[in-house]
Design a protein around this motif. Structure first.
Motif, PDB file in Angstrom:
ATOM      1  N   ASP A  34      11.328  67.306  25.113  1.00  0.00           N
ATOM      2  CA  ASP A  34      11.813  66.735  23.861  1.00  0.00           C
ATOM      3  C   ASP A  34      10.986  65.500  23.496  1.00  0.00           C
ATOM      4  O   ASP A  34      10.092  65.086  24.238  1.00  0.00           O
ATOM      5  CB  ASP A  34      13.303  66.409  23.941  1.00  0.00           C
ATOM      6  N   ALA A  35      11.280  64.938  22.333  1.00  0.00           N
ATOM      7  CA  ALA A  35      10.501  63.805  21.823  1.00  0.00           C
ATOM      8  C   ALA A  35      10.536  62.620  22.783  1.00  0.00           C
ATOM      9  O   ALA A  35       9.524  61.934  22.954  1.00  0.00           O
ATOM     10  CB  ALA A  35      11.010  63.398  20.442  1.00  0.00           C
ATOM     11  N   SER A  36      11.669  62.394  23.446  1.00  0.00           N
ATOM     12  CA  SER A  36      11.733  61.240  24.357  1.00  0.00           C
ATOM     13  C   SER A  36      10.838  61.457  25.578  1.00  0.00           C
ATOM     14  O   SER A  36      10.223  60.507  26.066  1.00  0.00           O
ATOM     15  CB  SER A  36      13.174  60.929  24.756  1.00  0.00           C
TER      16      SER A  36
ATOM     17  N   GLU B 186       8.800  71.216  17.424  1.00  0.00           N
ATOM     18  CA  GLU B 186       9.406  72.364  16.744  1.00  0.00           C
ATOM     19  C   GLU B 186       8.693  73.625  17.197  1.00  0.00           C
ATOM     20  O   GLU B 186       7.473  73.733  17.058  1.00  0.00           O
ATOM     21  CB  GLU B 186       9.283  72.211  15.233  1.00  0.00           C
TER      22      GLU B 186
END
Length: 109
Positions: free
Chosen positions: A9-11, A41
């Motif tokens: 994920d982004a984190s 995405e």
């Protein structure tokens, strides 16, 4: 064992980008506030980021390091790193630890 592990994920990507240093400043690009947005995405990762100055002589090297850091974390994903100049970078975008390191106070930024 899952043959198709979930994409980070982004984190997780932001954490991986902490390994990327601005060599002129000696601090990672996340704490400097250079990373504006990370989107994951499907099979793509997109990073929007800036430099401390449009004249940054290390800009291409930093962009290459960003791409390599993402590739190490998620080699099967397509990577898009977009360099943007708006909003313009300012010391106010630095993390609190970066501000403390450089002696910046909120009213200095």
């Amino acid at each position: 064992m899952n043959p198709h592990p979930a994409a980070p994920d982004a984190s997780a990507i932001r954490e991986a980008l902490r390994a990327v240093q601005d060599p002129e400043i000696g601090m990672n690009i996340v704490d400097l506030g250079l990373v504006y947005d990370i989107a994951v995405e499907g099979n793509q990762v997109a990073v929007r980021m800036t430099m401390t100055s449009p004249a940054c002589p290390m800009g291409q090297m930093i962009l290459d390091d960003v791409d390599e850091a993402i590739a190490r974390l998620c080699p099967d994903l397509e990577r898009f790193v977009e360099l943007v100049w708006s909003p313009e970078w300012s010391p106010a975008l630095m993390s609190e630890s970066a501000k403390a390191h450089f002696g910046w106070q909120d009213d200095d930024a």
